[in-house]
Design an enzyme around this catalytic site. Structure first.
Site, short mmCIF file in Angstrom:
data_model
loop_
_atom_site.label_atom_id
_atom_site.label_comp_id
_atom_site.label_asym_id
_atom_site.label_seq_id
_atom_site.Cartn_x
_atom_site.Cartn_y
_atom_site.Cartn_z
CG ASP A 100 -20.49 24.00 -0.39
OD1 ASP A 100 -19.50 23.86 -1.14
OD2 ASP A 100 -21.48 24.68 -0.68
CG ASP A 197 -16.57 26.40 -3.84
OD1 ASP A 197 -17.64 26.88 -4.21
OD2 ASP A 197 -15.53 27.08 -3.70
CD GLU A 238 -19.18 26.29 -8.29
OE1 GLU A 238 -19.89 27.27 -8.48
OE2 GLU A 238 -18.29 26.26 -7.43
CG HIS A 309 -24.97 29.90 -3.03
ND1 HIS A 309 -24.96 28.70 -3.69
CD2 HIS A 309 -23.67 30.21 -2.81
CE1 HIS A 309 -23.72 28.30 -3.85
NE2 HIS A 309 -22.92 29.19 -3.33
CG ASP A 310 -22.66 31.16 -6.40
OD1 ASP A 310 -22.50 31.88 -5.40
OD2 ASP A 310 -22.02 30.11 -6.59
C1 NOJ Z 1 -18.55 29.05 -5.80
C2 NOJ Z 1 -19.52 29.29 -4.68
O1 NOJ Z 1 -20.77 28.79 -5.02
C3 NOJ Z 1 -19.52 30.79 -4.44
O2 NOJ Z 1 -20.56 31.19 -3.59
C4 NOJ Z 1 -18.17 31.18 -3.92
O3 NOJ Z 1 -18.12 32.58 -3.79
C5 NOJ Z 1 -17.05 30.72 -4.86
N1 NOJ Z 1 -17.24 29.40 -5.34
C6 NOJ Z 1 -15.72 30.78 -4.17
O4 NOJ Z 1 -15.63 29.76 -3.21
#
Ligand code: NOJ
Length: 530
Positions: A100, A197, A238, A309-310
């Site tokens: 990541d 990210d 992302e 995980h989000d």
């Molecule tokens: C996206 C990540 O998937 C998330 O878990 C994180 O809190 C934010 N970006 C900030 O890095």
């Protein structure tokens, strides 16, 4: 098909939240040797790549998305030697390793920021964004203003996420060199790819009020990943997911990213993070179909996913996590993972994990939901707030993996894990799943085997059977004469007729004598090859 995508279509990625996967040293926190001990498990399931959420040194204000040293493993996860062992063992088993890369912000504990905040003259000062007064009225993702005052320099710094995650200034060429060197460091070690990210945040335009997708975004991404020695590395970003921006990032000859996540189908059934709204699986189907068509038209890679995980568990919101949990979880998997693209599975999905119900805020850790709790306390009743947080918290999918039904769930030897187990872990755990006649795990294994065995599923065209437009998703995948029919019924029992006859390859319930009638969440896959 684009040459550089050929190998990508064979990937099946298993996402690991290292803190919650498997603890090897009894401190209640998952770690790298824990992951190492489960590589065979991952392989048996049918994945051939792992994506590790951040494992780098970090004060953990956002569980590792606040990196304080990009070249060091956080001691809580082990050592660099442990990482090297994990990487070597994974490669030996034919499993690729994706890291990541958090490039929009560092931790406020990162040496760059420590220096930067000490004085305006410090050589690292320009590594971040500073202003005498907040330049914008942006709110931080995790609550409060996005600008934080820094006493020693008498300025504000920008943090799009938590206060402890200052945004890095990518307009500074030195910053870009730093990230290039970080990528090269891990590539030299042998890692196979990066999940990037919030990458669209690295270019901003304060005057236009753009906190992402600024005018230099594509130039910066190309500078980072367009270099010749990185062309075999797998990248998934992302980033902004409009059709236009995906084309600009992943189109042929862009030399930016191989793929970008598409999350729009995961927004169905909720307003913002914490409010459920009435929904239909047909809405998800429509989004998936449109993206299948768009990515086929432009020869782009599509990421197949329902969980990460989000977000809370997809099956809890969109399917049935009660009496039909097995049927619904396997139906969703069939609907999504037989489409064209790269399957991304999130740990726990393969055993049909479901959301938890906690009655106290102390059971939560997620900086985002705790920020929301703080903001809303006194505005909403405690009961309402907990209801919302149970529905929407990112902790739902971050709870320790339950390997069995024992008190510590085979996750750790410690009496308590870093985050309480999911409230249904006694019922939903790997051992119980495998002991059941209706095993979500075995179904996932068979489904992934089907992908491996059928080139049409990995590389073939996609076509929806339009006659059946409502309450089910029926499609055909085809490649050089091989033809597969996928039938996924949704919530209601219905008779589905008029489909071409084929040989049954897989189903989540016994189909003998069904006579065209599909039960709720029933699905079946047929071989139509002549
Ligand atoms: C996206 C990540 O998937 C998330 O878990 C994180 O809190 C934010 N970006 C900030 O890095």
């Amino acid at each position: 098909m684009r040459k550089e995508f050929s190998a990508c279509y064979d990937l099946v990625v298993y996402q690991i939240y290292p803190k919650s996967f498997k603890d090897s040293n009894g401190d209640g926190i998952g770690d790298l040797l824990g992951v190492l001990s489960k590589l065979d498990y991952i392989k048996d399931l049918g994945a051939n790549a792992i994506w590790l959420c951040p494992i780098f040194k970090s004060p953990q204000c956002d569980n590792g998305y606040d990196v304080s040293d990009y070249r060091a493993i956080d001691p809580m996860y082990g050592s660099m030697a442990d990482f090297d062992r994990l990487l070597a063992a994974a490669h030996e088993k034919g499993i690729k390793v994706i890291l990541d890369l958090v490039a929009n912000h560092t931790s406020s504990e990162h040496e760059w920021f420590r220096q930067a905040r000490s004085s305006r003259e410090n050589p690292y000062h320009d590594y971040y964004y500073w202003a005498e007064e907040p330049l914008t009225d942006w709110r931080a993702e995790f609550g409060g203003s996005a600008w934080e005052y820094n006493e020693p320099t008498g300025e504000y710094y920008l943090h799009s996420f938590a206060v402890g995650q200052p945004d890095v200034n990518w307009t500074n060429p030195k910053v870009r060199e730093e990230y290039k060197a970080i990528v090269d460091f891990w590539v030299a070690k042998g890692v196979d790819g990066f999940r990037c990210d919030v990458l669209d945040h690295i270019s901003k335009d304060f005057e236009k009020g753009l906190d992402r997708n600024g005018p230099h975004l594509h130039e910066y991404i190309r500078e980072l990943f367009g270099r010749d020695h990185l062309q075999d590395i797998y990248t998934v970003g992302e980033a902004e997911t409009t059709e236009e921006s995906i084309l600009a990032t992943c189109g042929e000859d862009r030399r930016e990213l191989k793929s970008v996540f598409q999350f729009s189908h995961l927004a169905v059934g909720r307003k913002g993070r914490y409010t459920p709204v009435p929904h239909k699986m047909d809405e998800v189907k429509k989004i998936l179909t449109d993206w299948q068509d768009f990515t086929a038209k432009h020869d782009l890679l599509y990421i197949l996913l329902t969980d990460n995980h989000d977000r809370p568990w997809f099956n809890s919101r969109m399917g049935n996590d009660g009496a039909l949990r097995y049927e619904s979880a396997t139906n969703i998997a069939t609907m999504v993972y037989l489409l064209k693209g790269i399957p991304f599975l999130y740990e726990g999905q393969e055993i049909g994990c479901a959301n938890s119900l906690f009655s106290d805020i102390s059971a939560f850790d997620d900086v985002e939901c705790l920020g929301y709790y703080k903001e809303q306390k006194g505005v909403l009743s405690e009961e309402k707030l907990l209801e919302e947080i149970n529905f929407g918290s990112r902790d739902n999918t971050r709870r320790p993996f339950a390997w069995d039904a024992s008190p510590t769930h085979g996750f750790t030897d410690a009496s308590a894990p870093w985050l309480p187990y999911a409230t249904r872990s006694d019922e939903i755990n790997l051992a119980s799943d495998l002991a059941s006649e209706k095993s979500v795990w075995r179904y996932y294994r068979d489904l992934l085997a089907l992908r491996r065995e059928h080139v049409s599923i990995r590389r073939g065209s996609f076509k929806q059977v339009k006659k059946w437009k409502k309450d089910c998703f029926i499609y055909v995948r085809e490649y050089e004469g091989e033809k597969i029919l996928v039938v996924c019924n949704f919530e209601r029992t219905q008779k589905i007729t008029g489909l071409p006859e084929g040989r049954l390859l897989l189903s989540n319930v016994r189909r003998d004598g069904a006579n065209g009638v599909y039960a709720p969440y029933e699905c079946a896959v047929y071989d139509l090859t002549k």
